[in-house]
Write a protein that holds these residues in place. Structure first.
Motif, PDB file in Angstrom:
ATOM      1  N   LYS A 298       0.840  -1.207   0.000  1.00 19.90           N
ATOM      2  CA  LYS A 298       0.000   0.000   0.000  1.00 19.90           C
ATOM      3  C   LYS A 298       0.870   1.251   0.000  1.00 19.90           C
ATOM      4  CE  LYS A 298      -3.707   2.345   2.501  1.00 19.90           C
ATOM      5  NZ  LYS A 298      -4.510   2.416   3.741  1.00 19.90           N
ATOM      6  N   PHE A 299       1.939   1.230   0.803  1.00 17.23           N
ATOM      7  CA  PHE A 299       2.879   2.352   0.836  1.00 17.23           C
ATOM      8  C   PHE A 299       3.468   2.589  -0.552  1.00 17.23           C
ATOM      9  CE2 PHE A 299       7.364   3.612   1.014  1.00 17.23           C
ATOM     10  CZ  PHE A 299       7.281   4.827   1.679  1.00 17.23           C
ATOM     11  N   ALA A 300       3.818   1.504  -1.257  1.00 20.46           N
ATOM     12  CA  ALA A 300       4.375   1.625  -2.609  1.00 20.46           C
ATOM     13  C   ALA A 300       3.388   2.316  -3.544  1.00 20.46           C
ATOM     14  CB  ALA A 300       4.742   0.242  -3.146  1.00 20.46           C
ATOM     15  N   GLN A 301       2.127   1.933  -3.462  1.00 21.48           N
ATOM     16  CA  GLN A 301       1.097   2.536  -4.316  1.00 21.48           C
ATOM     17  C   GLN A 301       0.949   4.031  -4.030  1.00 21.48           C
ATOM     18  OE1 GLN A 301      -2.079   0.008  -3.026  1.00 21.48           O
ATOM     19  NE2 GLN A 301      -1.665  -1.595  -4.539  1.00 21.48           N
ATOM     20  N   GLU A 302       0.908   4.386  -2.755  1.00 22.19           N
ATOM     21  CA  GLU A 302       0.723   5.791  -2.373  1.00 22.19           C
ATOM     22  C   GLU A 302       1.956   6.630  -2.709  1.00 22.19           C
ATOM     23  OE1 GLU A 302      -0.134   5.319   1.740  1.00 22.19           O
ATOM     24  OE2 GLU A 302      -2.274   4.900   1.415  1.00 22.19           O
ATOM     25  N   THR A 303       3.140   6.057  -2.489  1.00 24.54           N
ATOM     26  CA  THR A 303       4.387   6.780  -2.764  1.00 24.54           C
ATOM     27  C   THR A 303       4.558   7.008  -4.260  1.00 24.54           C
ATOM     28  OG1 THR A 303       5.384   5.802  -0.806  1.00 24.54           O
ATOM     29  CG2 THR A 303       6.893   6.759  -2.417  1.00 24.54           C
ATOM     30  N   PHE A 304       4.181   6.024  -5.056  1.00 24.70           N
ATOM     31  CA  PHE A 304       4.267   6.127  -6.512  1.00 24.70           C
ATOM     32  C   PHE A 304       3.512   7.367  -7.003  1.00 24.70           C
ATOM     33  CE2 PHE A 304       3.093   4.274 -10.823  1.00 24.70           C
ATOM     34  CZ  PHE A 304       4.370   4.380 -11.338  1.00 24.70           C
ATOM     35  N   ALA A 305       2.322   7.593  -6.471  1.00 24.73           N
ATOM     36  CA  ALA A 305       1.527   8.756  -6.865  1.00 24.73           C
ATOM     37  C   ALA A 305       2.136  10.047  -6.323  1.00 24.73           C
ATOM     38  CB  ALA A 305       0.099   8.597  -6.348  1.00 24.73           C
ATOM     39  N   ARG A 306       2.629  10.025  -5.085  1.00 22.75           N
ATOM     40  CA  ARG A 306       3.184  11.225  -4.464  1.00 22.75           C
ATOM     41  C   ARG A 306       4.482  11.667  -5.146  1.00 22.75           C
ATOM     42  NH1 ARG A 306       2.938   9.441   0.279  1.00 22.75           N
ATOM     43  NH2 ARG A 306       5.084   8.773   0.555  1.00 22.75           N
ATOM     44  N   GLU A 307       5.322  10.701  -5.514  1.00 21.82           N
ATOM     45  CA  GLU A 307       6.598  11.056  -6.147  1.00 21.82           C
ATOM     46  C   GLU A 307       6.392  11.668  -7.533  1.00 21.82           C
ATOM     47  OE1 GLU A 307       9.703  10.972  -4.706  1.00 21.82           O
ATOM     48  OE2 GLU A 307       8.450  10.627  -2.951  1.00 21.82           O
ATOM     49  N   LYS A 308       5.342  11.276  -8.222  1.00 24.04           N
ATOM     50  CA  LYS A 308       5.027  11.880  -9.517  1.00 24.04           C
ATOM     51  C   LYS A 308       4.822  13.383  -9.356  1.00 24.04           C
ATOM     52  CE  LYS A 308       1.845  11.861 -13.411  1.00 24.04           C
ATOM     53  NZ  LYS A 308       0.530  11.477 -13.922  1.00 24.04           N
ATOM     54  N   ALA A 309       4.073  13.760  -8.327  1.00 21.07           N
ATOM     55  CA  ALA A 309       3.806  15.178  -8.083  1.00 21.07           C
ATOM     56  C   ALA A 309       5.096  15.936  -7.777  1.00 21.07           C
ATOM     57  CB  ALA A 309       2.814  15.319  -6.929  1.00 21.07           C
ATOM     58  N   LEU A 310       6.000  15.327  -6.996  1.00 20.38           N
ATOM     59  CA  LEU A 310       7.263  15.984  -6.651  1.00 20.38           C
ATOM     60  C   LEU A 310       8.149  16.174  -7.882  1.00 20.38           C
ATOM     61  CD1 LEU A 310       9.325  17.080  -4.630  1.00 20.38           C
ATOM     62  CD2 LEU A 310      10.044  14.728  -4.171  1.00 20.38           C
ATOM     63  N   VAL A 311       8.294  15.111  -8.677  1.00 24.69           N
ATOM     64  CA  VAL A 311       9.139  15.188  -9.875  1.00 24.69           C
ATOM     65  C   VAL A 311       8.612  16.257 -10.843  1.00 24.69           C
ATOM     66  CG1 VAL A 311       9.846  13.909 -11.937  1.00 24.69           C
ATOM     67  CG2 VAL A 311      10.017  12.833  -9.698  1.00 24.69           C
ATOM     68  N   GLU A 312       7.294  16.303 -11.002  1.00 33.03           N
ATOM     69  CA  GLU A 312       6.703  17.303 -11.900  1.00 33.03           C
ATOM     70  C   GLU A 312       6.883  18.715 -11.340  1.00 33.03           C
ATOM     71  OE1 GLU A 312       2.693  15.935 -12.393  1.00 33.03           O
ATOM     72  OE2 GLU A 312       3.238  14.541 -14.027  1.00 33.03           O
ATOM     73  N   LYS A 313       6.755  18.873 -10.026  1.00 31.86           N
ATOM     74  CA  LYS A 313       6.915  20.185  -9.405  1.00 31.86           C
ATOM     75  C   LYS A 313       8.327  20.731  -9.613  1.00 31.86           C
ATOM     76  CE  LYS A 313       6.275  22.654  -5.052  1.00 31.86           C
ATOM     77  NZ  LYS A 313       5.747  22.582  -3.648  1.00 31.86           N
ATOM     78  N   LEU A 314       9.312  19.833  -9.589  1.00 34.88           N
ATOM     79  CA  LEU A 314      10.705  20.242  -9.776  1.00 34.88           C
ATOM     80  C   LEU A 314      11.104  20.348 -11.233  1.00 34.88           C
ATOM     81  CD1 LEU A 314      12.347  18.150  -6.910  1.00 34.88           C
ATOM     82  CD2 LEU A 314      11.905  20.609  -6.926  1.00 34.88           C
ATOM     83  N   GLY A 315      10.172  20.028 -12.138  1.00 37.54           N
ATOM     84  CA  GLY A 315      10.468  20.115 -13.567  1.00 37.54           C
ATOM     85  C   GLY A 315      11.432  19.066 -14.059  1.00 37.54           C
ATOM     86  N   LEU A 316      11.449  17.897 -13.388  1.00 40.37           N
ATOM     87  CA  LEU A 316      12.411  16.853 -13.745  1.00 40.37           C
ATOM     88  C   LEU A 316      11.767  15.681 -14.493  1.00 40.37           C
ATOM     89  CD1 LEU A 316      14.393  16.812 -10.390  1.00 40.37           C
ATOM     90  CD2 LEU A 316      15.153  17.790 -12.559  1.00 40.37           C
ATOM     91  N   ALA A 317      10.470  15.787 -14.770  1.00 43.34           N
ATOM     92  CA  ALA A 317       9.784  14.690 -15.459  1.00 43.34           C
ATOM     93  C   ALA A 317      10.282  14.566 -16.888  1.00 43.34           C
ATOM     94  CB  ALA A 317       8.265  14.940 -15.456  1.00 43.34           C
ATOM     95  N   LYS A 318      10.363  13.317 -17.375  1.00 43.73           N
ATOM     96  CA  LYS A 318      10.827  13.082 -18.748  1.00 43.73           C
ATOM     97  C   LYS A 318       9.771  13.603 -19.738  1.00 43.73           C
ATOM     98  CE  LYS A 318       8.893   8.454 -19.616  1.00 43.73           C
ATOM     99  NZ  LYS A 318       8.056   8.268 -18.444  1.00 43.73           N
ATOM    100  N   PRO A 319      10.200  14.080 -20.915  1.00 44.25           N
ATOM    101  CA  PRO A 319       9.225  14.529 -21.914  1.00 44.25           C
ATOM    102  C   PRO A 319       8.432  13.366 -22.459  1.00 44.25           C
ATOM    103  CG  PRO A 319      11.444  14.530 -22.833  1.00 44.25           C
ATOM    104  CD  PRO A 319      11.586  14.232 -21.375  1.00 44.25           C
ATOM    105  N   ASN A 320       7.172  13.598 -22.790  1.00 42.62           N
ATOM    106  CA  ASN A 320       6.331  12.546 -23.351  1.00 42.62           C
ATOM    107  C   ASN A 320       6.785  12.188 -24.762  1.00 42.62           C
ATOM    108  OD1 ASN A 320       4.671  12.352 -21.094  1.00 42.62           O
ATOM    109  ND2 ASN A 320       3.435  14.098 -21.764  1.00 42.62           N
TER     110      ASN A 320
END
Length: 320
Positions: A298-320
């Motif tokens: 369950k922690f893995a599922q919740e962290t997976f969603a939370r880390e997406k928000a952090l990576v996007e906030k920092l502008g580090l997400a890979k381009p589509n």
């Protein structure tokens, strides 16, 4: 029709019996536990103690193998090509949950790992050399603002928790810092004590160097101050609403038989409770942080969603 059903039932029963026998016989040989950071650092030292304890409980050695690099994600990637028999396990740092957002991979960090249990989490902070003119966090921030892009800091790797949290701190304060990634705490420690960096963001693997008078702690990242460094303020005390302790645990390949996962879970949970492991963690202001197989999933599922928000906030997400 009835004959076919009987045959199918017999095959299913034999398969279930085979899994049961395998689980009862497990382990019949040494188990490999792959960790994400180099030998000599806090992860290596504490996980080796845990592995030694678990090996005695299981009746077979648990052999630690170091596989540093790629932001601590190589052991998890190794699970994708390892047999699902319980003989290959991996440390799962938080960076694993950021992978799909920062690079192209063909597997899912939540669905393609069998989460056995969580064992602990890091205590983090930012340190500078003891003779640095940046004697407080106020000095650090002021110098960074006056010299954009010139304050060098090291971490244990790109997209690790020390790297991302420091970048989040910098973003909140309007700072431009120059990040230098290393493969682990021991390599990072050599760099900062050798005069190659102005600061380092790391787990408290830096504790022995602080106690030896070689480094100074400017802040720590937990909910409250660390007992070992009572004079170092938390980020929350410094006006930043950030708490980072980066839990990590042990995973097995997808498809590992449930009975084998339970055997591993029970052995490592008991190994966590041994005084030798608690004492090894205490050297780095870490504590046991147990999550069951279901809780860790369950922690893995919740962290997976939370880390997406952090990576996007920092502008580090890979381009589509």
């Amino acid at each position: 029709m009835r004959r076919r059903h009987l045959i199918q039932f017999a095959v299913a029963t034999l398969a279930a019996a085979s899994v049961g026998v395998h689980a009862q016989a497990f382990p019949a040989k040494p188990i490999k536990l792959v960790i994400a950071f180099p030998a000599g650092g806090p992860t290596d030292i504490t996980m080796r103690q845990l592995a030694d304890n678990a090996g005695k409980i299981l009746g077979q050695p648990v052999i630690v193998e170091n596989k540093p690099g790629a932001g601590g994600t190589l052991p998890a990637q190794l699970l994708q090509t390892s047999p699902a028999d319980g003989y290959t396990l991996a440390q799962i740092p938080l960076g694993v949950f950021r992978l799909p957002y920062t690079t192209r991979i063909s597997w899912d960090p939540v669905k393609d790992i069998n989460y056995v249990l969580n064992v602990t989490g890091y205590a983090f902070g930012i340190v500078v050399p003891a003779d640095s003119p940046l004697t407080t966090w106020t000095h650090f921030v002021a110098w960074a603002k006056a010299n954009p892009g010139k304050l060098t800091y090291g971490s244990t790797g790109t997209l690790t928790s020390p790297h991302l949290t420091t970048e989040l701190i910098a973003q909140k304060l309007g700072l431009q810092l120059l990040h230098v990634p290393y493969k682990g705490s021991s390599e990072l420690a050599q760099a900062i004590t050798g005069g190659h960096l102005m600061a380092a963001a790391d787990s408290t693997g830096f504790a022995p160097l602080v106690q030896a008078g070689k480094l100074r702690v400017l802040n720590t990242w937990g909910e409250k101050r660390l007992e070992k460094f009572p004079d170092a303020p938390t980020l929350k005390e410094l006006g930043l609403d950030i708490v980072q302790n980066s839990p990590f645990g042990i995973g097995a390949p997808k498809g590992t038989p449930p009975a084998v996962v339970k055997r591993l879970h029970d052995a490592f949970k008991k190994a966590m409770e041994e005084p030798s492991y608690v004492q090894a963690l205490a050297r780095y202001d870490m504590v046991p942080m147990y999550m069951s197989s279901a809780g860790y999933t369950k922690f893995a599922q919740e962290t997976f969603a939370r880390e997406k928000a952090l990576v996007e906030k920092l502008g580090l997400a890979k381009p589509n």
